[in-house]
Scaffold this active site. Structure first.
Site, PDB file in Angstrom:
ATOM      1  N   ASN A 153      23.578 -63.417 -31.286  1.00 45.79           N
ATOM      2  CA  ASN A 153      22.978 -64.604 -32.319  1.00 45.79           C
ATOM      3  C   ASN A 153      23.384 -65.685 -31.972  1.00 45.79           C
ATOM      4  OD1 ASN A 153      21.440 -63.340 -34.504  1.00 45.79           O
ATOM      5  ND2 ASN A 153      23.008 -61.882 -34.252  1.00 45.79           N
TER       6      ASN A 153
ATOM      7  N   GLU B  51      30.833 -62.983 -53.184  1.00 46.93           N
ATOM      8  CA  GLU B  51      30.464 -61.447 -53.164  1.00 46.93           C
ATOM      9  C   GLU B  51      29.884 -60.973 -51.778  1.00 46.93           C
ATOM     10  OE1 GLU B  51      32.007 -60.781 -56.551  1.00 46.93           O
ATOM     11  OE2 GLU B  51      30.663 -59.186 -55.619  1.00 46.93           O
ATOM     12  N   LEU B  52      30.271 -60.153 -51.289  1.00 49.97           N
ATOM     13  CA  LEU B  52      29.821 -59.513 -50.090  1.00 49.97           C
ATOM     14  C   LEU B  52      28.491 -59.548 -49.747  1.00 49.97           C
ATOM     15  CD1 LEU B  52      30.950 -58.830 -46.994  1.00 49.97           C
ATOM     16  CD2 LEU B  52      30.804 -56.433 -47.854  1.00 49.97           C
TER      17      LEU B  52
ATOM     18  N   HIS C   6      22.654 -60.929 -41.822  1.00 46.74           N
ATOM     19  CA  HIS C   6      23.202 -59.619 -42.111  1.00 46.74           C
ATOM     20  C   HIS C   6      21.923 -58.654 -41.539  1.00 46.74           C
ATOM     21  CE1 HIS C   6      24.889 -56.205 -44.372  1.00 46.74           C
ATOM     22  NE2 HIS C   6      23.639 -56.038 -44.796  1.00 46.74           N
TER      23      HIS C   6
HETATM   24  C1  GRF Z   1      24.756 -57.489 -34.589  1.00 43.36           C
HETATM   25  O1  GRF Z   1      24.727 -55.983 -34.987  1.00 43.36           O
HETATM   26  C2  GRF Z   1      23.824 -58.143 -35.879  1.00 43.36           C
HETATM   27  O2  GRF Z   1      23.104 -57.334 -36.745  1.00 43.36           O
HETATM   28  C3  GRF Z   1      25.248 -58.577 -36.650  1.00 43.36           C
HETATM   29  O3  GRF Z   1      26.211 -58.833 -35.868  1.00 43.36           O
HETATM   30  C4  GRF Z   1      26.278 -58.074 -34.875  1.00 43.36           C
HETATM   31  C5  GRF Z   1      26.481 -58.473 -33.397  1.00 43.36           C
HETATM   32  O4  GRF Z   1      25.737 -59.429 -33.193  1.00 43.36           O
HETATM   33  N1  GRF Z   1      25.011 -59.916 -37.277  1.00 43.36           N
HETATM   34  P1  GRF Z   1      25.969 -60.672 -31.941  1.00 43.36           P
HETATM   35  O5  GRF Z   1      25.172 -60.011 -30.686  1.00 43.36           O
HETATM   36  O6  GRF Z   1      27.414 -60.588 -31.684  1.00 43.36           O
HETATM   37  O7  GRF Z   1      25.311 -62.063 -32.346  1.00 43.36           O
END
Ligand code: GRF
Length: 197
Positions: A13, A143-144, A109
């Site tokens: 990400n 809140e989570l 998320h």
């Molecule tokens: C992924 O499963 C994503 O859904 C969540 O964090 C996990 C790892 O993401 N946000 P990344 O490849 O480290 O960005």
């Protein structure tokens, strides 16, 4: 806007956010990538792209979340971020830390919030027999996985899907959604962005 990215793992990400911030017209620019794990693969990928990296290992602080977060704050200071993007960051932050970043911290998320807050979202969607699943970018609140939704992307759940095949399909959309939302958020836009794959 100076953007800090927090991660704990491979950082796919983070890579999608960095690549989009490198394209013209983005109001955000990366200032630091922070991980709670020295072995996070994302740190190498950030360094390869010329972005400063920092490690704040949570383990020495034990259960003292406030002390860990004070170390985070000290580490962040020289980088002077305006925004924080949590991207696969696997530590829960206290309300005190989040209050200091209210309206300036985003998270992605892997579910269509408000469904499936917390962990194991793909297995839960399959178990529930959902036909549609996806991911959400939201503002972080105490809140989570609860804050204002800034964007969502949907994927179909296909017969025979396993949590891994579904997670892979969602991850592709995460890499579309998070950059699109950050580009808008950094420009001051708040209207939720809804993507269908
Ligand atoms: C992924 O499963 C994503 O859904 C969540 O964090 C996990 C790892 O993401 N946000 P990344 O490849 O480290 O960005």
């Amino acid at each position: 806007r100076r953007v800090a990215i927090f991660l704990s793992g491979g950082g796919s990400n983070m890579v999608s956010l960095l690549d989009d911030m490198a394209r013209p017209g983005h109001a955000g620019a990366p200032c630091v990538v922070v991980s709670n794990r020295a072995d996070a693969g994302g740190l190498v990928r950030a360094a390869e792209r010329g972005v400063a990296t920092e490690v704040v290992d949570h383990r020495p602080f034990g259960k003292d979340r406030a002390a860990f977060e004070a170390a985070l704050t000290t580490t962040l200071a020289p980088h002077a971020p305006d925004l924080i993007c949590l991207a696969g960051f696997m530590r829960i932050l206290t309300g005190a830390f989040i209050d200091g970043w209210q309206g300036r911290m985003l998270n992605i998320h892997p579910s269509l919030l408000p469904k499936y807050r917390g962990l194991n979202t793909h297995a839960r969607a399959i178990e529930a027999g959902d036909g549609v699943h996806g991911c959400t970018v939201h503002e972080v609140t105490a809140e989570l996985d609860e804050g204002p939704i800034l964007g969502q992307a949907q994927v179909p759940v296909i017969d025979g899907d396993t949590p891994d095949t579904l997670a892979a399909r969602v991850l592709v959309q995460e890499h579309r959604l998070y950059p699109a939302v950050l580009r808008r958020f950094a420009a001051g836009e708040r209207a939720p962005l809804m993507l269908t794959s």
